[in-house]
Structure formats: structure tokens, C-alpha cells
Design an enzyme around this catalytic site. Structure first.
Site, PDB file in Angstrom:
ATOM      1  N   GLY A  18       0.827  -1.200   0.000  1.00  0.00           N
ATOM      2  CA  GLY A  18       0.000   0.000   0.000  1.00  0.00           C
ATOM      3  C   GLY A  18       0.855   1.240   0.000  1.00  0.00           C
ATOM      4  N   GLY A  19       0.200   2.364   0.291  1.00  0.00           N
ATOM      5  CA  GLY A  19       0.899   3.642   0.209  1.00  0.00           C
ATOM      6  C   GLY A  19       1.954   3.831   1.271  1.00  0.00           C
ATOM      7  N   PHE A  20       1.865   3.085   2.381  1.00  0.00           N
ATOM      8  CA  PHE A  20       2.816   3.290   3.467  1.00  0.00           C
ATOM      9  C   PHE A  20       3.807   2.142   3.619  1.00  0.00           C
ATOM     10  CE2 PHE A  20      -0.867   5.863   4.571  1.00  0.00           C
ATOM     11  CZ  PHE A  20      -0.257   7.087   4.828  1.00  0.00           C
ATOM     12  N   GLY A  21       3.716   1.117   2.784  1.00  0.00           N
ATOM     13  CA  GLY A  21       4.681   0.033   2.909  1.00  0.00           C
ATOM     14  C   GLY A  21       4.151  -1.284   2.378  1.00  0.00           C
ATOM     15  N   THR A  23       3.450  -5.669   3.219  1.00  0.00           N
ATOM     16  CA  THR A  23       3.131  -6.680   4.224  1.00  0.00           C
ATOM     17  C   THR A  23       3.563  -8.040   3.700  1.00  0.00           C
ATOM     18  OG1 THR A  23       1.212  -5.370   4.922  1.00  0.00           O
ATOM     19  CG2 THR A  23       1.315  -7.660   5.654  1.00  0.00           C
ATOM     20  N   LYS A  40       4.821  -6.138   8.830  1.00  0.00           N
ATOM     21  CA  LYS A  40       4.402  -4.924   8.133  1.00  0.00           C
ATOM     22  C   LYS A  40       5.612  -3.989   8.098  1.00  0.00           C
ATOM     23  CE  LYS A  40      -0.397  -5.184   9.711  1.00  0.00           C
ATOM     24  NZ  LYS A  40      -0.984  -5.517   8.404  1.00  0.00           N
ATOM     25  N   ASP A 139      -9.860   2.582   9.861  1.00  0.00           N
ATOM     26  CA  ASP A 139      -9.796   1.959   8.532  1.00  0.00           C
ATOM     27  C   ASP A 139     -10.585   0.648   8.511  1.00  0.00           C
ATOM     28  OD1 ASP A 139      -9.144   1.873   5.881  1.00  0.00           O
ATOM     29  OD2 ASP A 139      -7.111   1.123   6.169  1.00  0.00           O
TER      30      ASP A 139
END
Length: 810
Positions: A18-21, A23, A40, A139
Site C-alpha cells: 500500500g501507500g505506506f509500505g 506486508t 508490516k 480503517d
């Protein structure tokens, strides 16, 4: 990725990006179980030293919160570790094996109203927990709710707070700020998009998740009302009951003040919806009803080797009735009363899952009053009676059901459980055999039958049953836990721990698995690992009487005796007939020197289950070792009764061997020790007692050999403190064989372990005197005299004074 992450995690595959990293699914190579975990890897949106420092501080704070909430609720993944590596921030979390709600809908299609109501209830439980800790998830969406394979419980993942930390930036004033909104477009409400989320924001997202489950459509697939900005979803949900549509409508209102403000408010509304609904019909005949939890009594060592409930709650396959013109549901009083049995059954299940046994009983009884041939309600009522100790009522319930429907496998299984609980092990096996004839793929019944085999000493048959259960359900903990308990009885401690590792890998929040593994680790000389397991057990939720009994045992091992007593009493409040709770409560009283209370507890256990080898063992031990009033004959009677039930119980054989030794029946004692060692060749206690027998029989070489085995086993288990008696008695045998140097070394070791052992000072003093070490002899003998005087052992004290006078002292 190549190599190990942080030196211990082997990446197996990428799960998401995703946008932050990213998994990943990984394997922890430093754990004996090589358990799976989720890593993560998060990266800040800005990469400079100042931001990195701020992010690190906030990341550590949020990780601590994740750890706390993960430990406190079974529907939130545990946080195993966190660390920074190469500018990336890593969370290592429990791997939840299951399907996301998105995957379920993709594979099976949309869900019906009853299924969604049940899911909402389950999710509200965890949402209430995190809101109670002042945490907003931020979320909630179908991808972030995983239905766990092991128990079909929805688990909440991917909390937004850590992502928000990664979004940290520096504003024009040089202060840290967060300009990136956390959440998923479509599922987040307006106030969250504006950076002002509230508890009601999570409920909005949950409402849209429910609409997705009912329609199979994501929010961006609905038209939007240009005047109000509201999604036009109702036309896809005309099949729903009017009250449920109204509830969903309130959940997804644009302004938070028009929504439910709290989880409690939504739960109350949802309950009203369920009670008013008129579209739910009888569950289909092939539905699998959730089995009652079951866990037999503790082993003779007090270990909770018995079962935690095997979770098999399946998603109900409700049938729906289309009512009225154009598919519209028509509410009517007659239909409400027609479907009341099903709703009582539904509320009974909800009450049972939350541990409200009185409400569960009342609802199942009402369901049967309204519909006498309601098989599922009859089963659940019998199981609930068993949970609260109403064994005769439960037996009658299952007997009646089996007369009506003689091919109901679950009724045979659950009746077998009650017979097991009251000591009818062979009768229980007969019921389990019937159940398996009808349903040969029921892992739970194999586990139950294995437990009954263990109580009768049929260990190999039990192992075969447990292995069969594991083959049928490799992702459930119970089979591994039970197999480990047999290995423990057989002295295969390392193998027992490995099975418990597998159990915990399958179900990381299995209470009994942590309690038992802690016990095995303790015996293996790993007190830190044992304490970790017991502390983990204390953080897990409890629901049944057996849960409280398991947690009570963990507390007693952590030396929290009063807390343990409170848990045992709570277990007995729920189920006054729970033999294990009475037995373990007696064990705590015994440890505290409250002899009469301990005796009463053991007597009560045996009134309920006259074939409880655990209760006979502990009552016999109480009789044999209650100080000046030792009653070896009474102890022997209890041990004889236990052996008549299970001739291969090594713990009882050990204690009976000791009692016979005290009564000087040496040959009978020797036979018991030999038999016990055939079953458990790693029992240091049995080698010690057999060494004592050989010493009294003047077979000194054999005695020395057995004491050596005791010392070797205890050294391997890092339990040297348990070898004091073996060193002392081996010294006595060596003195008889004129091995004075060896005897002196043994006495030195014995006194190093227990420096206040008067007998060993006395023996070493005599040994020094034989070696013409007069001053050393006098020093040790005076020490022995002082200790005997403090202990009030007048005869021994006078005997030492006599020896000192012979040496010219006193």
C-alpha cells in the site's frame, strides 16, 4: 527479499502493498515452532533526520498500544515485536489464518441478514474494546476484517494509527504535522476525511462494510444523491427487514451527530432489530451446531492437561422466506410468533458465547417450549446444562433427543462428555464410538475419546485418537494439546513442548495450551518461559467454568494463591459439579497448610466423580504427608483406588511406591517403581524412591545407580535443587561401600543445594571424624545440633551432643 529480516524472520511471500509500505508472511526461525507471523514494513512519507526521529518516538508509542490491545482481546492480532531497520519501521504481528470479508463475498456471494447480524455482533465486541481504550480504528473495511479459520471469529487488523505516524511531515512553522488522511475512500465518513475522526466514524465504516456484505457492492459502485451526497444503496437491500434497513441507514448518515454515538447504542438498536425481525426461518437440517466446550480434570500433578473448548462454530446457513408483493417483507404478529423459536435459539447462542449461561438456558428452553422438535435447540440446551453442572438434566435432554432422533452423532458425543465428567469413562467411550460410527470425521469426538482412554491408562489408543483428530483438523489446537499431555505422562517432555508449540501456532490465544506449556517448561527448568506462558494465559478472555479453572491453575503457579482461589470459586459458581475445580482448589489449600479445607475439596471432587484419579492422588498425598498425623494406610487406600481405575498412572505409582516404602513393604514398593519407570523412564522421582528402596535392601550399587539417574535427569532439566535428597542418600550408599571421598563430594553438593539440612551436616561430621578431621567434624556437628534445636527435634539434638562429647566437646 533475500536473507533474514532482523536476523530471525524468513520472508515466505508478499501479502499486500500500500501507500505506506508492504506486508509479508514470514516464519520466525528463532522459535521452536517456527511460527508464522506477519511483517508490516512501513516507511515514512518524508525521509530526513528530524522526521525520522519524530516518527521513531511515535512509532514506539503506537507499537506499545498495539501490544497492549492485542494481548487484551482475542480478535486483535498479537504484536510479537517491532524494530527499525534500514530506515523502515517493522511490526511483527500474529498471523491470522482465514479469509477477509472481501474474499468471502468474492468466493461465496453476498451474505444474508442473519449472517450479517451475527458478524456485526462479533465485530462490535472488539470495537467496544478498542473504543474503551480511547482508540479509533480509522480503517474499518472488508479487507481489514479476517474471519479466522480456527473459530470463525472476525478479527480486526491494520489499525490506522501507525499509518498516521508514517504520514508525519514538518509544517511551515517547523512543527510536525500530518497532512495525509488515514482511511479508505468510500468507507470513511466526511469528518474523518477532514482529519477529525470520532468513534462514530468507525461505526459509519462498519455500516458500509455491512452493506457490502449484503450487496457485494463497494461504496463507489452505488449512485450518489446529488442533493444530499448520500449513497443510494437501499434499492439493493429491499429484501432486508425494515428495522434492519433503518439501522443501516442511521449508521451511514453523513453527519456524525445523526449516527449512533457509541457501540453500546448500536448494540442496543441491533438487538431490537433482531427481536423485531420476521424473515428468519428455521436453520437448515445440515447446519452444524457449535459443540459445548469440554475439559476433563487436571492430571495428578495438578496440570491442566485437559481440553480447552474446540471452537467449531460454523456460519449458520439460514433459509429466507420471501414475503409479500415484489419481494417486500411483510411484518405480521403471526409471523413473529412463528419465528420466535429461532430467535430464542439465536439469543441463546449469543448468551452462551458471552458466558451468560442463565440467559442461554432460558432462551434454549423457550425455543423448545415453542417448538418441541427443534433439534439444534435441544442439543444446545443439553450442552448448556452440562456447562452449569446440571448433569442429570443434560443426560435426560440427550436421552430424549436420541429416542426421537437416534442418529444424532452430536447427542452421543455430548452425552459421552457428561459420563466422562462423572467418571463413567467406559460408558463415555461407548457413546463416542456411537458418535464416530455416525460421523467418522468428527475430530472433536476423537479428542474426547482419547481423553477417556488416557483416564483408563490406554495411552497408545489415546495417541492414535489424537493423531486422527489432528489429521482431520490440523489448524486447531486441541489435538496437539492432548497429544502433548500424553507425552508429558510418558516423560517425553521435549516432545510435549513441541506439541504445545504447534497448538499455539494453530491458535495463539488458546488458554489451556499456554497453561500447559508453562507447566512443561517449568519441569524442564525454563522458569522464564513458564512464567511467560502463565502470564499470557492471564490476559486471555475467560467464558466457561473450565476457562476459570485453567486460569486459576496459572495463577497458582505464579504464586498468586488468593487470586487462584477466586478463579476456582468462580468456576464453581458457574458449574458446582466441576471436579477439576474442586481438586485444584484443594491443591491450593494443601499448599497453604489448610488441611481440613483441602480434604473437604478432595472429598467433594470424589462425590461428583468417584473415579477421579487426580483427587485420589492428592487426597492420598494429603494423608501421607500431613506431618505428625501421617496416615500411610489411608493414603495407600486412595492410591489403590486410583490404580484400580488407571493401572498405568506413573504419578500414582510413584506415590504408592513411597507409601509402601514408608510401611516397609519393600517388594511391593519396588514393583510399583519398576512399573512406573516402564511407563515413564524419565521420572526422577521414581528413580529416587527406587534408590531409597535399594538402599534399605542394602543393594548399594543399585541405589547409587538410581540416585545418579535422578541427578542426571534433574541436571538436564536445570533443576538441580530437586537433587538434594539424591546426593544425600547416595552419600549414605557410598559410605557403606567405603567410598568416603565420593560420599564427601555428594554431601558437599547436597549442602550447597540445601544449606540448612541438619542430617547432611550430621553425616558429614561423622565422615570427617572417621577421616580424623576433628575440627571439621566438630564444626559440622555443632551446626547440625543448632539446626535440630531450632526444628524442635530433641532426640536428634541429644544424639548429636552425645557424638560431640565422644570427640571431647561439650
Amino acid at each position: 527479499m533475500v536473507g533474514l529480516v532482523n536476523g530471525r524472520y524468513q520472508i515466505l511471500k508478499a501479502l499486500n502493498e500500500g501507500g505506506f509500505g508492504k506486508t509479508f508472511l514470514a516464519e520466525d526461525v528463532q522459535m521452536p515452532s517456527r511460527r508464522f507471523c506477519v511483517i508490516k514494513q512501513l516507511k515514512p512519507v518524508l525521509n530526513n533526520d528530524r522526521v525520522q526521529k519524530i516518527v521513531l518516538e511515535r512509532f514506539q508509542r503506537e507499537a506499545a498500544i498495539l501490544e497492549r490491545i492485542g494481548q487484551g482481546h482475542p480478535q486483535i492480532p498479537d504484536l510479537f515485536a517491532y524494530f527499525e531497520e534500514e530506515g523502515q519501521f517493522n511490526l511483527v504481528q500474529e498471523w491470522i489464518e482465514g479469509q477477509t470479508l472481501t474474499e468471502i463475498v468474492t468466493a461465496q456471494g453476498s451474505l444474508n441478514e442473519a449472517e450479517v447480524i451475527k458478524l456485526l455482533y462479533q465485530i462490535l465486541n472488539v470495537l467496544n474494546y478498542i473504543h474503551g481504550h480511547n482508540i479509533i480504528h480509522r480503517d474499518i473495511k472488508p479487507d481489514n476484517i479476517i474471519v479466522r479459520n480456527a473459530d470463525q471469529q472476525p478479527c480486526l487488523i491494520d489499525f490506522g494509527a501507525v499509518k498516521e505516524v508514517m504520514a508525519t511531515q514538518i509544517n511551515a512553522q517547523g512543527q510536525p504535522s500530518r497532512s495525509i488522511v488515514i482511511g479508505t475512500l468510500g468507507f470513511m465518513p466526511r469528518e474523518q476525511a477532514a482529519g477529525r475522526p470520532t468513534f462514530a466514524s468507525d461505526l459509519y465504516s462498519l455500516g458500509l462494510t455491512a452493506i457490502y456484505l449484503l450487496t457485494g457492492k463497494f461504496p463507489d459502485q452505488f449512485e450518489t444523491d446529488s442533493a444530499t451526497g448520500r449513497l443510494q444503496w437501499k434499492q439493493d437491500c429491499e429484501h432486508l427487514s425494515t428495522p434492519f434497513r433503518s439501522l443501516l441507514d442511521q449508521l451511514v448518515k453523513p453527519h456524525p451527530k445523526h449516527r449512533f454515538a457509541t457501540v453500546a447504542a448500536m448494540r442496543t438498536a441491533l438487538q431490537s432489530v433482531a427481536q423485531a425481525s420476521t424473515v428468519l426461518s428455521h436453520p437448515s437440517a445440515e447446519d452444524e451446531v457449535a459443540p459445548a466446550s469440554s475439559e476433563p480434570a487436571s492430571t495428578e500433578s495438578g496440570l491442566s492437561t485437559a481440553r480447552q473448548p474446540t471452537s467449531k462454530i460454523q456460519k449458520p446457513k439460514w433459509q429466507w422466506i420471501g414475503l409479500g408483493v415484489g419481494g417486500a417483507a411483510i411484518a405480521s404478529a403471526s409471523l413473529f410468533f412463528l419465528f420466535r423459536p429461532q430467535w430464542h435459539y439465536f439469543w441463546g447462542q449469543q448468551a452462551a458465547q458471552s458466558g451468560n449461561w442463565q440467559s442461554a438456558t432460558e432462551n434454549f428452553e423457550q425455543a423448545l417450549e415453542l417448538k418441541a422438535d427443534y433439534t439444534e435447540a435441544a442439543l444446545k440446551l443439553g450442552e448448556t446444562y452440562a456447562e452449569i453442572g446440571k448433569y442429570p438434566e443434560a443426560i435426560a435432554q440427550f436421552d430424549t433427543l436420541l429416542k426421537q432422533q437416534p442418529k444424532t452423532a452430536a447427542a452421543f458425543r455430548e452425552r459421552g462428555e457428561i459420563r466422562f465428567a462423572t467418571g463413567g469413562y467406559q460408558a463415555a467411550i461407548s457413546d463416542y464410538n456411537e458418535a464416530l460410527t455416525l460421523d467418522p470425521k468428527d475430530a472433536e469426538t476423537y479428542n474426547h475419546r482419547g481423553d477417556a482412554q488416557v483416564e483408563l491408562g490406554k495411552y497408545e489408543a489415546a495417541i492414535a485418537d489424537y493423531r486422527k483428530a489432528i489429521r482431520l483438523q490440523p489448524n486447531q489446537a486441541q489435538g496437539y494439546l492432548n497429544l502433548g499431555s500424553v507425552f508429558f505422562v510418558q516423560g517425553k517432555l521435549e516432545a510435549a513442548v513441541k506439541e504445545l508449540d504447534k497448538a499455539i501456532q494453530a491458535e495463539s490465544n488458546h488458554l489451556s495450551a499456554h497453561v500447559n506449556r508453562g507447566s512443561y517448561r517449568s519441569v524442564l527448568g525454563d522458569p522464564e518461559g513458564a512464567e511467560q506462558d502463565w502470564e499470557k494465559a492471564l490476559k486471555l478472555p475467560v467464558r466457561t467454568a473450565k476457562d476459570y479453572a485453567s486460569r486459576g491453575y496459572a495463577k497458582s503457579r505464579l504464586d498468586r494463591k488468593q487470586d487462584a482461589i477466586a478463579d476456582y470459586n468462580q468456576a464453581l459458581t458457574i458449574n458446582p459439579q466441576l471436579t477439576r475445580a474442586h481438586t485444584n482448589l484443594g491443591g491450593v489449600f494443601y499448599e497453604q497448610g489448610e488441611i481440613e479445607q483441602a480434604r473437604q475439596s478432595f472429598d467433594q471432587a470424589l462425590q461428583i466423580n468417584p473415579n477421579s484419579t487426580s483427587a485420589y492422588l492428592l487426597r492420598g498425598e494429603l494423608r501421607a504427608y500431613q506431618g505428625q498425623q501421617a496416615d500411610f494406610e489411608g493414603a495407600l487406600q486412595d492410591y489403590d483406588r486410583a490404580i484400580a481405575i488407571n493401572p498405568k498412572d506413573p504419578f500414582v505409582l510413584n506415590n504408592r511406591c513411597g507409601a509402601l516404602f514408608s510401611l516397609n513393604e519393600l517388594q511391593r514398593a519396588l514393583a510399583d517403581c519398576n512399573k512406573g519407570l516402564e511407563i515413564n523412564p524419565s521420572s526422577a522421582a521414581l528413580y529416587t524412591v527406587r534408590g531409597n528402596i535399594y538402599l534399605r535392601l542394602k543393594q548399594y550399587e543399585k541405589a547409587i545407580q538410581d540416585y545418579g539417574r535422578t541427578i542426571q535427569i534433574n541436571d538436564t532439566r536445570k533443576s538441580e535443587v530437586r537433587s538434594q535428597a539424591a546426593y544425600s542418600n547416595r552419600a549414605s550408599a557410598r559410605i557403606q561401600l567405603k567410598d568416603l571421598d565420593g560420599a564427601l563430594q555428594d554431601l558437599n553438593d547436597a549442602l550447597r543445594i540445601k544449606p540448612d539440612a541438619a542430617e547432611d551436616y550430621y553425616k558429614r561430621g561423622l565422615l570427617y571424624s572417621v577421616q580424623n578431621k576433628r575440627q571439621d567434624a566438630i564444626t559440622d556437628l555443632k551446626k547440625a545440633a543448632d539446626l535440630y534445636a531450632k526444628q524442635g527435634r530433641t532426640d536428634d539434638y541429644n544424639n548429636v551432643l552425645s557424638v560431640l562429647r565422644s570427640l571431647g566437646e561439650g
